[in-house]
Motif scaffolding. Structure first.
Motif, mmCIF file in Angstrom:
data_model
loop_
_atom_site.group_PDB
_atom_site.id
_atom_site.type_symbol
_atom_site.label_atom_id
_atom_site.label_comp_id
_atom_site.label_asym_id
_atom_site.label_seq_id
_atom_site.Cartn_x
_atom_site.Cartn_y
_atom_site.Cartn_z
ATOM 1 N N GLU A 136 0.663 -1.279 0.101
ATOM 2 C CA GLU A 136 0.115 -0.056 -0.134
ATOM 3 C C GLU A 136 0.789 1.130 -0.003
ATOM 4 N N ARG A 137 1.943 1.277 0.732
ATOM 5 C CA ARG A 137 2.898 2.345 0.762
ATOM 6 C C ARG A 137 3.609 2.555 -0.452
ATOM 7 N N GLU A 138 3.785 1.414 -1.079
ATOM 8 C CA GLU A 138 4.553 1.356 -2.420
ATOM 9 C C GLU A 138 3.691 2.237 -3.508
ATOM 10 N N LEU A 139 2.393 1.940 -3.471
ATOM 11 C CA LEU A 139 1.464 2.823 -4.473
ATOM 12 C C LEU A 139 1.256 4.196 -4.071
ATOM 13 N N THR A 140 1.100 4.211 -2.651
ATOM 14 C CA THR A 140 1.016 5.672 -2.157
ATOM 15 C C THR A 140 2.238 6.646 -2.680
ATOM 16 N N TYR A 141 3.400 6.092 -2.477
ATOM 17 C CA TYR A 141 4.585 6.780 -2.858
ATOM 18 C C TYR A 141 4.540 7.207 -4.430
ATOM 19 N N GLU A 145 4.428 -10.752 -5.127
ATOM 20 C CA GLU A 145 3.763 -11.669 -6.312
ATOM 21 C C GLU A 145 2.154 -11.884 -5.704
ATOM 22 N N ASP A 146 1.466 -10.694 -5.746
ATOM 23 C CA ASP A 146 0.031 -10.716 -5.676
ATOM 24 C C ASP A 146 -0.479 -10.162 -6.937
ATOM 25 N N PRO A 147 -1.386 -10.922 -7.512
ATOM 26 C CA PRO A 147 -1.985 -10.324 -8.862
ATOM 27 C C PRO A 147 -2.870 -9.050 -8.880
ATOM 28 N N ASP A 148 -3.397 -8.664 -7.618
ATOM 29 C CA ASP A 148 -3.918 -7.347 -7.638
ATOM 30 C C ASP A 148 -2.913 -6.280 -7.332
ATOM 31 N N HIS A 149 -1.811 -6.457 -6.593
ATOM 32 C CA HIS A 149 -0.875 -5.464 -6.584
ATOM 33 C C HIS A 149 -0.120 -5.471 -7.829
#
Length: 354
Positions: free
Chosen positions: A111-116, A136-140
């Motif tokens: 979540e923090r990766e996407l936020t940055y 390795e998560d399809p949604d991410h």
């Protein structure tokens, strides 16, 4: 289609003036209203106007470097090398073609990766460098691919360093990947050549690409030697941390007291493994061999010096910085695999007879 401030206002059910107040932070706004506006900004992926000096340009002078943990030398070395290349020539005393490199510490949080990345998009970052293995998560993976595509469409150069390319992501300038499978295989082949057959493995988090690739290399070496590995018996997963290495080693010894070697997910984990073995009264390598991965600076100074796999972290980070700045041509196809070198040292030896 470009999202406007009016679109955000409509989504949040407030006036454009209220949206402006929330985003500029120069006027008090009720907490519930502020939260509604920020949620609308995220939902619509609204990009703020940058400072006046960047309005005429597609991007600003900002470059983001994303790391899992800046305190981990694995990430610190790559980030430092990239920052050196991004910062431009030293000693000029004036602003020219330099960029401001900002290190963003995600703590391993998707979540923090996407936020940055969203924050860097809003600041019209000139480039983004993402370091280390991917989740390795399809949604991410889908969310990351969409976010990086939007960054690229806005003129941001995206470079991956030590991370495999995202499926179908043409937005990336270059992906510099480490040969984790090859390194893992060569490390286990070294132990097999010494005569080890009972080898425990302390793996990293199972959801990370780095973990899977290194473990696949280890298992490929065992399979080639026709050694039947009971995966549940001799492999323990945990964080890339010293404590994880300590606890996992105790668990491996509980499962199989006759182990003659332990392979650790990285050098930091290996230090924890060594501490656990010493606390159990075992000598390294006389009673049991230990090997790590990465060849971090402290590995050669460990007692005994740690057998490991060297990844050229500084060189990879520097190259990523040059690619981010457009100072080096991307590799053919945008992907380059960086080799891993076995460093055989005193922590591994033939198993004790009898």
């Amino acid at each position: 289609m470009t999202v406007t401030l009016a679109d955000v206002a409509a989504r949040a059910r407030v006036s454009p003036a209220t949206v402006s107040r929330v985003l500029n932070g120069n006027y008090p706004v009720a907490a519930s209203t502020r939260e509604r506006v920020l949620r609308a900004v995220d939902d619509l992926d609204y990009v703020l106007n940058g400072p006046a000096s960047s309005l005429a340009a597609a991007t600003s002078d900002l470059v983001g470097i994303l790391v899992n943990d800046i305190a981990d030398p694995f990430f610190g070395i790559m980030a430092g090398a990239a920052q050196t290349e991004i910062g431009g020539q030293e000693g000029s005393g004036r602003a020219g073609g330099e960029k401001l490199a900002v290190v963003c510490n995600t703590g391993g949080s998707p979540e923090r990766e996407l936020t940055y990345l969203t924050l860097l998009q809003r600041q019209r970052a000139a480039a983004v460098v993402l370091t280390g293995g991917a989740l390795e998560d399809p949604d991410h993976i889908a969310a990351m691919a969409a976010k990086l595509a939007k960054l690229a469409d806005a003129g941001t150069r995206v470079v991956l360093c030590g991370r495999p390319p995202l499926p179908g992501s043409e937005a990336i300038v270059a992906a510099l990947t480490f040969d984790n499978r090859g390194g893992g295989r060569r490390l286990t082949e070294h132990l097999l050549a010494l005569g080890h057959r009972r080898i425990g493995y302390v793996a990293g988090p199972p959801e990370r690409t780095t973990t899977r690739h290194r473990l696949e290399g280890h298992r490929a070496a065992l399979a080639a030697a026709e050694i039947d590995e009971d995966q549940s018996h001799v492999t323990v997963h945990g964080p890339y941390a010293r404590r994880s290495g300590y606890d996992a080693t105790l668990e491996l010894l509980r499962r199989d007291p006759d182990l003659t070697a332990i392979v650790a997910a990285n050098d930091t984990v290996a230090l924890g493994a060594c501490a656990a073995l010493r606390d159990q009264g075992l000598r390294i390598p006389e009673d049991i061999s230990v090997a790590g991965f990465d060849d971090l600076p402290f590995s050669v100074d460990a007692v005994p010096a740690l057998t490991t796999v060297r990844l050229p972290l500084y060189e990879a980070g520097a190259r990523a910085g040059r690619l981010a700045m457009g100072n080096e041509a991307p590799p053919p196809g945008g992907i380059a695999t960086i080799g891993a070198e076995l460093m055989a040292r005193a922590s591994t030896a033939p198993p004790r007879k009898g």
